[in-house]
Design a protein around this motif. Structure first.
Motif, PDB file in Angstrom:
ATOM      1  N   TYR A 143      10.904  11.150  -5.417  1.00 43.70           N
ATOM      2  CA  TYR A 143      10.836  12.549  -5.892  1.00 43.70           C
ATOM      3  C   TYR A 143       9.133  12.837  -6.259  1.00 43.70           C
ATOM      4  CZ  TYR A 143      11.203  17.153  -8.356  1.00 43.70           C
ATOM      5  OH  TYR A 143      11.078  17.971  -9.037  1.00 43.70           O
ATOM      6  N   ASN A 194      17.368  15.448 -13.116  1.00 41.19           N
ATOM      7  CA  ASN A 194      17.794  15.645 -14.659  1.00 41.19           C
ATOM      8  C   ASN A 194      18.992  14.460 -14.685  1.00 41.19           C
ATOM      9  OD1 ASN A 194      18.674  16.039 -17.246  1.00 41.19           O
ATOM     10  ND2 ASN A 194      19.442  18.065 -16.588  1.00 41.19           N
ATOM     11  N   ILE A 195      20.150  14.514 -13.565  1.00 43.53           N
ATOM     12  CA  ILE A 195      21.228  13.574 -13.555  1.00 43.53           C
ATOM     13  C   ILE A 195      20.535  12.163 -13.331  1.00 43.53           C
ATOM     14  CG2 ILE A 195      23.095  13.041 -12.325  1.00 43.53           C
ATOM     15  CD1 ILE A 195      23.475  15.792 -11.831  1.00 43.53           C
ATOM     16  N   THR A 196      19.649  11.852 -12.554  1.00 42.93           N
ATOM     17  CA  THR A 196      18.968  10.526 -12.530  1.00 42.93           C
ATOM     18  C   THR A 196      18.409   9.936 -13.740  1.00 42.93           C
ATOM     19  OG1 THR A 196      18.608  11.105  -9.957  1.00 42.93           O
ATOM     20  CG2 THR A 196      17.255   9.504 -11.014  1.00 42.93           C
ATOM     21  N   PRO A 235      13.641  23.626  -6.755  1.00 46.28           N
ATOM     22  CA  PRO A 235      14.794  23.557  -7.919  1.00 46.28           C
ATOM     23  C   PRO A 235      16.076  22.934  -7.983  1.00 46.28           C
ATOM     24  CG  PRO A 235      13.722  25.662  -7.360  1.00 46.28           C
ATOM     25  CD  PRO A 235      13.592  24.751  -6.312  1.00 46.28           C
ATOM     26  N   ILE A 236      16.678  22.977  -6.863  1.00 42.82           N
ATOM     27  CA  ILE A 236      17.980  22.059  -6.852  1.00 42.82           C
ATOM     28  C   ILE A 236      17.756  20.689  -7.065  1.00 42.82           C
ATOM     29  CG2 ILE A 236      17.979  21.893  -4.371  1.00 42.82           C
ATOM     30  CD1 ILE A 236      21.080  22.812  -6.530  1.00 42.82           C
ATOM     31  N   ASN A 237      16.651  20.153  -6.518  1.00 37.46           N
ATOM     32  CA  ASN A 237      16.250  18.779  -6.438  1.00 37.46           C
ATOM     33  C   ASN A 237      15.936  18.482  -8.049  1.00 37.46           C
ATOM     34  OD1 ASN A 237      17.140  17.926  -3.921  1.00 37.46           O
ATOM     35  ND2 ASN A 237      14.928  17.921  -3.333  1.00 37.46           N
ATOM     36  N   LEU A 238      15.380  19.335  -8.678  1.00 35.33           N
ATOM     37  CA  LEU A 238      15.304  19.147 -10.108  1.00 35.33           C
ATOM     38  C   LEU A 238      16.345  18.913 -11.053  1.00 35.33           C
ATOM     39  CD1 LEU A 238      12.720  18.817 -12.165  1.00 35.33           C
ATOM     40  CD2 LEU A 238      12.933  21.277 -12.570  1.00 35.33           C
ATOM     41  N   LEU A 239      17.584  19.630 -10.663  1.00 34.10           N
ATOM     42  CA  LEU A 239      18.942  19.217 -10.956  1.00 34.10           C
ATOM     43  C   LEU A 239      19.248  17.687 -10.738  1.00 34.10           C
ATOM     44  CD1 LEU A 239      20.496  22.518 -10.565  1.00 34.10           C
ATOM     45  CD2 LEU A 239      19.496  21.838 -12.754  1.00 34.10           C
ATOM     46  N   LEU A 240      18.995  17.420  -9.764  1.00 35.68           N
ATOM     47  CA  LEU A 240      19.312  15.811  -9.408  1.00 35.68           C
ATOM     48  C   LEU A 240      18.448  14.992 -10.129  1.00 35.68           C
ATOM     49  CD1 LEU A 240      19.774  16.393  -5.539  1.00 35.68           C
ATOM     50  CD2 LEU A 240      21.551  16.236  -7.410  1.00 35.68           C
ATOM     51  N   SER A 250      19.309  10.760 -16.773  1.00 38.59           N
ATOM     52  CA  SER A 250      20.288  10.589 -17.654  1.00 38.59           C
ATOM     53  C   SER A 250      21.042   9.312 -17.264  1.00 38.59           C
ATOM     54  CB  SER A 250      21.371  11.494 -17.599  1.00 38.59           C
ATOM     55  OG  SER A 250      22.376  11.417 -18.544  1.00 38.59           O
ATOM     56  N   ARG A 266      10.432  18.399  -3.978  1.00 34.81           N
ATOM     57  CA  ARG A 266      10.193  18.985  -5.268  1.00 34.81           C
ATOM     58  C   ARG A 266      10.511  20.461  -4.894  1.00 34.81           C
ATOM     59  NH1 ARG A 266       4.522  16.805  -7.041  1.00 34.81           N
ATOM     60  NH2 ARG A 266       4.993  14.523  -6.915  1.00 34.81           N
TER      61      ARG A 266
END
Length: 126
Positions: A66, A82-84, A75-80, A86, A73
Protein backbone atom coordinates in the motif's frame (compact mmCIF):
# COMPACT_ATOMS: atom_id res chain seq x y z
CA UNK A 1 -6.91 -18.50 27.17
CA UNK A 2 -10.19 -20.17 26.43
CA UNK A 3 -12.49 -20.06 29.44
CA UNK A 4 -13.92 -23.50 28.69
CA UNK A 5 -10.46 -24.99 29.28
CA UNK A 6 -10.45 -23.92 32.91
CA UNK A 7 -11.88 -26.02 35.71
CA UNK A 8 -12.57 -24.59 39.13
CA UNK A 9 -11.21 -27.25 41.45
CA UNK A 10 -11.11 -24.95 44.48
CA UNK A 11 -14.91 -25.06 44.80
CA UNK A 12 -15.32 -28.22 46.84
CA UNK A 13 -17.92 -27.85 49.57
CA UNK A 14 -19.27 -24.54 48.24
CA UNK A 15 -22.35 -23.88 46.16
CA UNK A 16 -20.94 -24.59 42.70
CA UNK A 17 -23.15 -22.04 40.92
CA UNK A 18 -21.99 -19.24 43.22
CA UNK A 19 -18.36 -20.34 42.98
CA UNK A 20 -18.49 -20.58 39.19
CA UNK A 21 -20.07 -17.13 38.94
CA UNK A 22 -17.50 -15.65 41.32
CA UNK A 23 -14.63 -17.38 39.52
CA UNK A 24 -15.57 -16.35 36.00
CA UNK A 25 -12.77 -14.31 34.51
CA UNK A 26 -10.92 -14.12 37.84
CA UNK A 27 -7.71 -16.11 38.07
CA UNK A 28 -6.83 -15.16 41.65
CA UNK A 29 -8.56 -17.69 43.98
CA UNK A 30 -8.68 -21.40 43.37
CA UNK A 31 -6.54 -23.84 41.50
CA UNK A 32 -7.03 -23.76 37.74
CA UNK A 33 -6.08 -26.64 35.50
CA UNK A 34 -6.34 -27.03 31.76
CA UNK A 35 -8.43 -29.88 30.41
CA UNK A 36 -6.17 -30.34 27.40
CA UNK A 37 -3.48 -32.96 27.32
CA UNK A 38 0.13 -31.87 26.74
CA UNK A 39 -0.29 -32.98 23.12
CA UNK A 40 -3.46 -30.90 22.81
CA UNK A 41 -1.65 -27.87 24.19
CA UNK A 42 1.17 -28.42 21.70
CA UNK A 43 -1.28 -28.62 18.79
CA UNK A 44 -2.97 -25.40 19.89
CA UNK A 45 0.43 -23.72 20.30
CA UNK A 46 1.53 -24.79 16.81
CA UNK A 47 -1.71 -23.44 15.31
CA UNK A 48 -1.34 -20.16 17.19
CA UNK A 49 2.29 -19.94 16.08
CA UNK A 50 1.26 -20.29 12.43
CA UNK A 51 -1.59 -17.80 12.84
CA UNK A 52 0.65 -15.26 14.54
CA UNK A 53 3.57 -15.66 12.15
CA UNK A 54 1.61 -15.72 8.89
CA UNK A 55 -0.79 -13.03 10.11
CA UNK A 56 2.11 -10.74 10.92
CA UNK A 57 3.89 -11.38 7.61
CA UNK A 58 0.77 -11.04 5.44
CA UNK A 59 -0.45 -7.86 7.11
CA UNK A 60 3.01 -6.34 6.94
CA UNK A 61 3.14 -7.20 3.23
CA UNK A 62 -0.21 -5.46 2.66
CA UNK A 63 1.09 -2.33 4.40
CA UNK A 64 4.33 -2.32 2.40
CA UNK A 65 2.47 -2.75 -0.90
CA UNK A 66 0.00 0.00 0.00
CA UNK A 67 2.82 2.41 0.83
CA UNK A 68 4.93 1.48 -2.18
CA UNK A 69 2.32 1.67 -4.98
CA UNK A 70 0.46 4.96 -5.26
CA UNK A 71 -2.26 3.44 -7.45
CA UNK A 72 -3.45 1.41 -4.44
CA UNK A 73 -4.17 4.56 -2.43
CA UNK A 74 -7.91 4.81 -2.79
CA UNK A 75 -10.59 5.47 -0.15
CA UNK A 76 -11.82 1.88 -0.19
CA UNK A 77 -8.29 0.56 0.23
CA UNK A 78 -7.81 2.86 3.18
CA UNK A 79 -10.57 0.88 4.94
CA UNK A 80 -8.62 -2.29 4.21
CA UNK A 81 -5.48 -0.70 5.66
CA UNK A 82 -7.42 0.06 8.84
CA UNK A 83 -8.36 -3.62 9.14
CA UNK A 84 -4.78 -4.63 8.32
CA UNK A 85 -3.30 -2.44 11.06
CA UNK A 86 -5.82 -3.77 13.57
CA UNK A 87 -5.02 -7.37 12.67
CA UNK A 88 -1.29 -6.67 12.78
CA UNK A 89 -1.65 -5.30 16.31
CA UNK A 90 -3.56 -8.44 17.37
CA UNK A 91 -0.72 -10.55 15.97
CA UNK A 92 1.84 -8.53 17.92
CA UNK A 93 0.00 -7.80 21.18
CA UNK A 94 -2.50 -10.65 21.55
CA UNK A 95 -1.37 -13.89 19.94
CA UNK A 96 1.99 -14.20 21.77
CA UNK A 97 0.19 -14.42 25.15
CA UNK A 98 -2.02 -17.27 23.93
CA UNK A 99 0.93 -18.97 22.30
CA UNK A 100 3.02 -18.86 25.48
CA UNK A 101 0.11 -20.08 27.60
CA UNK A 102 -0.50 -23.00 25.25
CA UNK A 103 3.18 -23.94 25.25
CA UNK A 104 3.23 -24.17 29.05
CA UNK A 105 -0.32 -25.50 29.49
CA UNK A 106 -1.27 -22.67 31.86
CA UNK A 107 -1.76 -18.92 31.91
CA UNK A 108 1.66 -17.39 32.55
CA UNK A 109 1.21 -13.67 33.14
CA UNK A 110 -1.31 -13.49 35.96
CA UNK A 111 -4.52 -11.58 36.34
CA UNK A 112 -3.09 -8.29 35.04
CA UNK A 113 -1.89 -10.05 31.90
CA UNK A 114 -5.30 -11.63 31.46
CA UNK A 115 -6.89 -8.19 31.63
CA UNK A 116 -4.36 -6.81 29.12
CA UNK A 117 -4.96 -9.77 26.78
CA UNK A 118 -8.72 -9.26 26.87
CA UNK A 119 -8.39 -5.50 26.43
CA UNK A 120 -5.96 -5.76 23.49
CA UNK A 121 -8.02 -8.35 21.62
CA UNK A 122 -11.26 -6.45 22.22
CA UNK A 123 -9.76 -3.11 21.24
CA UNK A 124 -8.25 -4.40 18.00
CA UNK A 125 -11.37 -6.33 17.01
CA UNK A 126 -10.26 -9.95 17.32
Amino acid sequence: MIVSNVSLSGCAGVNSALCAAAGEGHFGGGSHRTTLTPTGNLIVAVCLGFIGTFGFMNNLLVLVLYCRYKMLRSPINLLLINITISDLLVCVLGTPFSFAASMQGRWLIGEGGCVWYGFANSLFGE
